[in-house]
Design a protein around this motif. Structure first.
Motif, PDB file in Angstrom:
ATOM      1  N   LEU A 174       0.804  -1.213  -0.107  1.00  0.00           N
ATOM      2  CA  LEU A 174       0.085  -0.148  -0.117  1.00  0.00           C
ATOM      3  C   LEU A 174       0.886   1.329   0.058  1.00  0.00           C
ATOM      4  CD1 LEU A 174      -2.710  -1.077   2.490  1.00  0.00           C
ATOM      5  CD2 LEU A 174      -3.057  -0.529   0.011  1.00  0.00           C
ATOM      6  N   CYS A 175       1.911   1.180   0.556  1.00  0.00           N
ATOM      7  CA  CYS A 175       2.978   2.362   0.393  1.00  0.00           C
ATOM      8  C   CYS A 175       3.552   2.476  -0.904  1.00  0.00           C
ATOM      9  CB  CYS A 175       4.128   2.074   1.609  1.00  0.00           C
ATOM     10  SG  CYS A 175       3.503   2.323   3.289  1.00  0.00           S
ATOM     11  N   SER A 176       3.506   1.604  -1.748  1.00  0.00           N
ATOM     12  CA  SER A 176       4.114   1.690  -3.131  1.00  0.00           C
ATOM     13  C   SER A 176       3.034   2.385  -4.045  1.00  0.00           C
ATOM     14  CB  SER A 176       4.599   0.332  -3.570  1.00  0.00           C
ATOM     15  OG  SER A 176       3.434  -0.409  -4.003  1.00  0.00           O
ATOM     16  N   ASP A 177       3.694   2.705  -5.116  1.00  0.00           N
ATOM     17  CA  ASP A 177       2.936   3.319  -6.106  1.00  0.00           C
ATOM     18  C   ASP A 177       2.165   2.425  -7.006  1.00  0.00           C
ATOM     19  OD1 ASP A 177       3.963   5.975  -5.473  1.00  0.00           O
ATOM     20  OD2 ASP A 177       5.463   5.797  -6.857  1.00  0.00           O
ATOM     21  N   ALA A 178       2.555   1.140  -7.073  1.00  0.00           N
ATOM     22  CA  ALA A 178       1.687  -0.028  -7.710  1.00  0.00           C
ATOM     23  C   ALA A 178       1.603  -0.905  -6.851  1.00  0.00           C
ATOM     24  CB  ALA A 178       2.441  -0.156  -9.072  1.00  0.00           C
ATOM     25  N   PRO A 179       0.464  -0.946  -5.951  1.00  0.00           N
ATOM     26  CA  PRO A 179       0.212  -2.066  -4.952  1.00  0.00           C
ATOM     27  C   PRO A 179      -0.028  -3.344  -5.824  1.00  0.00           C
ATOM     28  CG  PRO A 179      -1.699  -0.487  -4.889  1.00  0.00           C
ATOM     29  CD  PRO A 179      -0.366   0.000  -5.684  1.00  0.00           C
ATOM     30  N   ALA A 180       0.629  -4.346  -5.405  1.00  0.00           N
ATOM     31  CA  ALA A 180       0.194  -5.504  -5.852  1.00  0.00           C
ATOM     32  C   ALA A 180       0.495  -6.811  -4.797  1.00  0.00           C
ATOM     33  CB  ALA A 180       0.732  -5.834  -7.438  1.00  0.00           C
ATOM     34  N   LEU A 181      -0.115  -7.614  -4.362  1.00  0.00           N
ATOM     35  CA  LEU A 181       0.372  -8.753  -3.694  1.00  0.00           C
ATOM     36  C   LEU A 181      -0.725  -9.699  -3.777  1.00  0.00           C
ATOM     37  CD1 LEU A 181       2.412  -9.894  -1.360  1.00  0.00           C
ATOM     38  CD2 LEU A 181       0.694  -8.987   0.249  1.00  0.00           C
ATOM     39  N   SER A 182      -0.134 -11.168  -4.141  1.00  0.00           N
ATOM     40  CA  SER A 182      -1.149 -12.448  -3.980  1.00  0.00           C
ATOM     41  C   SER A 182      -0.807 -13.294  -2.701  1.00  0.00           C
ATOM     42  CB  SER A 182      -1.288 -12.899  -5.258  1.00  0.00           C
ATOM     43  OG  SER A 182      -1.610 -11.944  -6.270  1.00  0.00           O
ATOM     44  N   TRP A 183      -1.962 -13.931  -2.300  1.00  0.00           N
ATOM     45  CA  TRP A 183      -1.472 -14.934  -1.192  1.00  0.00           C
ATOM     46  C   TRP A 183      -2.746 -15.880  -1.332  1.00  0.00           C
ATOM     47  CZ3 TRP A 183      -3.614 -10.183  -0.234  1.00  0.00           C
ATOM     48  CH2 TRP A 183      -4.741 -10.192   0.737  1.00  0.00           C
ATOM     49  N   ARG A 184      -2.394 -17.214  -0.824  1.00  0.00           N
ATOM     50  CA  ARG A 184      -3.472 -18.122  -0.825  1.00  0.00           C
ATOM     51  C   ARG A 184      -3.542 -18.459   0.931  1.00  0.00           C
ATOM     52  NH1 ARG A 184      -0.395 -20.056  -5.302  1.00  0.00           N
ATOM     53  NH2 ARG A 184      -1.841 -20.149  -7.031  1.00  0.00           N
ATOM     54  N   SER A 185      -4.856 -18.450   1.162  1.00  0.00           N
ATOM     55  CA  SER A 185      -5.356 -18.548   2.410  1.00  0.00           C
ATOM     56  C   SER A 185      -6.708 -18.724   2.564  1.00  0.00           C
ATOM     57  CB  SER A 185      -4.777 -17.516   3.490  1.00  0.00           C
ATOM     58  OG  SER A 185      -5.062 -17.547   4.760  1.00  0.00           O
ATOM     59  N   GLN A 186      -7.276 -19.725   3.815  1.00  0.00           N
ATOM     60  CA  GLN A 186      -8.590 -19.617   3.898  1.00  0.00           C
ATOM     61  C   GLN A 186      -9.477 -20.080   2.676  1.00  0.00           C
ATOM     62  OE1 GLN A 186     -10.305 -19.013   7.182  1.00  0.00           O
ATOM     63  NE2 GLN A 186      -8.347 -19.579   7.578  1.00  0.00           N
ATOM     64  N   GLY A 187      -8.731 -21.301   1.748  1.00  0.00           N
ATOM     65  CA  GLY A 187      -9.109 -21.620   0.933  1.00  0.00           C
ATOM     66  C   GLY A 187      -9.488 -20.836  -0.346  1.00  0.00           C
ATOM     67  N   SER A 188      -8.741 -19.637  -0.486  1.00  0.00           N
ATOM     68  CA  SER A 188      -9.143 -18.703  -1.460  1.00  0.00           C
ATOM     69  C   SER A 188      -7.591 -18.079  -1.979  1.00  0.00           C
ATOM     70  CB  SER A 188      -9.931 -17.718  -1.108  1.00  0.00           C
ATOM     71  OG  SER A 188     -11.040 -18.076  -0.647  1.00  0.00           O
ATOM     72  N   LEU A 189      -7.657 -17.692  -3.292  1.00  0.00           N
ATOM     73  CA  LEU A 189      -6.589 -16.880  -3.674  1.00  0.00           C
ATOM     74  C   LEU A 189      -6.885 -15.459  -3.404  1.00  0.00           C
ATOM     75  CD1 LEU A 189      -3.739 -16.267  -5.250  1.00  0.00           C
ATOM     76  CD2 LEU A 189      -4.903 -16.677  -7.226  1.00  0.00           C
ATOM     77  N   TRP A 190      -5.966 -14.628  -2.758  1.00  0.00           N
ATOM     78  CA  TRP A 190      -6.620 -13.003  -2.664  1.00  0.00           C
ATOM     79  C   TRP A 190      -5.520 -12.522  -3.344  1.00  0.00           C
ATOM     80  CZ3 TRP A 190     -10.775 -12.230   0.202  1.00  0.00           C
ATOM     81  CH2 TRP A 190     -11.124 -13.422   1.076  1.00  0.00           C
ATOM     82  N   ARG A 191      -6.003 -11.119  -3.882  1.00  0.00           N
ATOM     83  CA  ARG A 191      -4.867 -10.171  -4.647  1.00  0.00           C
ATOM     84  C   ARG A 191      -5.436  -8.851  -4.170  1.00  0.00           C
ATOM     85  NH1 ARG A 191      -4.615  -7.063  -9.082  1.00  0.00           N
ATOM     86  NH2 ARG A 191      -2.382  -6.939  -9.792  1.00  0.00           N
ATOM     87  N   LEU A 192      -4.333  -8.085  -3.739  1.00  0.00           N
ATOM     88  CA  LEU A 192      -4.243  -6.744  -3.449  1.00  0.00           C
ATOM     89  C   LEU A 192      -3.698  -6.192  -4.719  1.00  0.00           C
ATOM     90  CD1 LEU A 192      -4.807  -4.106  -1.229  1.00  0.00           C
ATOM     91  CD2 LEU A 192      -2.185  -4.604  -1.139  1.00  0.00           C
ATOM     92  N   GLY A 193      -4.548  -5.123  -5.281  1.00  0.00           N
ATOM     93  CA  GLY A 193      -3.854  -4.394  -6.474  1.00  0.00           C
ATOM     94  C   GLY A 193      -4.862  -3.239  -6.654  1.00  0.00           C
ATOM     95  N   LYS A 194      -4.427  -2.687  -8.088  1.00  0.00           N
ATOM     96  CA  LYS A 194      -4.991  -1.425  -8.280  1.00  0.00           C
ATOM     97  C   LYS A 194      -6.576  -1.860  -8.851  1.00  0.00           C
ATOM     98  CE  LYS A 194      -1.477   2.038  -9.565  1.00  0.00           C
ATOM     99  NZ  LYS A 194      -0.846   2.775 -10.428  1.00  0.00           N
ATOM    100  N   SER A 195      -7.521  -1.084  -8.582  1.00  0.00           N
ATOM    101  CA  SER A 195      -8.820  -1.230  -9.050  1.00  0.00           C
ATOM    102  C   SER A 195      -8.955  -1.101 -10.523  1.00  0.00           C
ATOM    103  CB  SER A 195      -9.777  -0.180  -8.402  1.00  0.00           C
ATOM    104  OG  SER A 195      -9.882  -0.322  -6.995  1.00  0.00           O
ATOM    105  N   SER A 196      -8.086  -0.586 -11.128  1.00  0.00           N
ATOM    106  CA  SER A 196      -8.281  -0.332 -12.716  1.00  0.00           C
ATOM    107  C   SER A 196      -7.563  -1.668 -13.194  1.00  0.00           C
ATOM    108  CB  SER A 196      -7.145   0.906 -13.056  1.00  0.00           C
ATOM    109  OG  SER A 196      -5.746   0.697 -12.827  1.00  0.00           O
ATOM    110  N   ASP A 197      -6.759  -2.304 -12.456  1.00  0.00           N
ATOM    111  CA  ASP A 197      -6.412  -3.690 -13.023  1.00  0.00           C
ATOM    112  C   ASP A 197      -7.514  -4.500 -13.065  1.00  0.00           C
ATOM    113  OD1 ASP A 197      -4.024  -2.658 -13.468  1.00  0.00           O
ATOM    114  OD2 ASP A 197      -2.957  -3.351 -11.579  1.00  0.00           O
ATOM    115  N   GLU A 198      -8.322  -4.548 -11.991  1.00  0.00           N
ATOM    116  CA  GLU A 198      -9.537  -5.374 -11.927  1.00  0.00           C
ATOM    117  C   GLU A 198     -10.450  -5.300 -12.780  1.00  0.00           C
ATOM    118  OE1 GLU A 198     -12.429  -8.111 -10.569  1.00  0.00           O
ATOM    119  OE2 GLU A 198     -10.227  -8.147 -10.352  1.00  0.00           O
ATOM    120  N   ALA A 199     -10.714  -3.808 -13.351  1.00  0.00           N
ATOM    121  CA  ALA A 199     -11.693  -3.413 -14.065  1.00  0.00           C
ATOM    122  C   ALA A 199     -11.192  -3.820 -15.643  1.00  0.00           C
ATOM    123  CB  ALA A 199     -12.092  -1.917 -14.031  1.00  0.00           C
ATOM    124  N   ALA A 200     -10.020  -3.805 -15.796  1.00  0.00           N
ATOM    125  CA  ALA A 200      -9.422  -4.133 -17.070  1.00  0.00           C
ATOM    126  C   ALA A 200      -9.580  -5.641 -17.400  1.00  0.00           C
ATOM    127  CB  ALA A 200      -7.879  -3.846 -17.432  1.00  0.00           C
TER     128      ALA A 200
END
Length: 253
Positions: free
Chosen positions: A227-253
């Motif tokens: 979150l402190c970076s200009d391009a937040p991106a992080l993926s992790w597997r936990s609780q039976g799911s693949l989670w991804r933190l990233g820019k909302s524009s990436d999700e919209a694309a």
């Protein structure tokens, strides 16, 4: 109880959006924690409440109050250990047949932090407290996801807080990542100011760079770094799911 089984998600919820965030990181003993994001100052906590707070509660309340000063958002609080140092002090007093502090006892319960946070915000919405071992943060995120899916008009605050174990319990620690408190204000509704989102997919989806079941303390620090970076991106597997933190524009694309 932890589970690797994928959770059924509410229909239509493809992402949750980060409206704001706050963090406090305690790296060196005796040094004040570093405040990041929208973290509140100690002076913003009402004095009558502030005097009751130990280090863990002070960090958690400051983070939550910084992103949700008004009582317009529900709280999901997650902590792997809670204030175990305070609980140990109370147990030591009990063994020594000394009187236990009523104020200390009230602050040692697992939901003390969201309780004080609700008092500081003059909120009557309620809160949920979660502990799920090493996957505590992801379990809290799963709870937040499901609640936003059921009631997408709500705002929700996810608060995590933990400190290193006291020396007497240190043998049970996975690793010493230092103390950390972290809060996210989440919404199911996209908006122009919500540049960061969190998505969830099946745990088996391809993502070779994803962290595998990271301990909560380590995961929180990695999320703060992203979150402190200009391009937040992080993926992790936990609780039976693949989670991804990233820019909302990436999700919209």
């Amino acid at each position: 109880m932890q589970s690797d089984r994928a959770m059924p998600g509410p229909a239509g919820l493809s992402a949750v959006f980060v409206e704001s965030w706050a963090a406090m990181l305690a790296d060196a003993p005796g040094e004040p924690p570093v405040r990041l994001g929208a973290c509140a100052a100690d002076a913003d906590i009402p004095a009558g409440l502030r005097r009751r707070l130990g280090p863990l509660a002070r960090m958690g309340v400051a983070c939550g109050l910084g992103i949700a000063p008004e009582g317009d958002a529900d709280i999901v609080f997650c902590s792997r250990y809670g204030d175990l140092s305070l609980a140990h002090q109370l147990l030591a007093a009990l063994v020594a047949t000394e009187p236990m502090s009523p104020a200390g006892f009230s602050m040692s319960v697992h939901n003390a932090v969201p309780g004080v946070l609700d008092l500081a915000r003059k909120a009557r919405i309620g809160h949920t407290a979660i502990a799920a071992g090493a996957q505590t943060f992801s379990a809290g995120l799963a709870e937040a996801w499901l609640r936003l899916g059921e009631r997408p008009h709500l705002r929700l605050v996810l608060v995590f807080a933990d400190l290193p174990l006291p020396d007497i319990y240190r043998q049970f620690a996975d690793e010493d990542a230092g103390g950390a408190a972290f809060a996210l204000r989440l919404s199911a509704e996209p908006g122009e100011a919500r540049a960061v989102s969190i998505t969830r997919s099946a745990a088996g989806d391809a993502s070779p760079a994803a962290l595998e079941n990271p301990p909560a303390e380590l995961l929180v620090r990695r999320l703060v770094d992203s979150l402190c970076s200009d391009a937040p991106a992080l993926s992790w597997r936990s609780q039976g799911s693949l989670w991804r933190l990233g820019k909302s524009s990436d999700e919209a694309a």
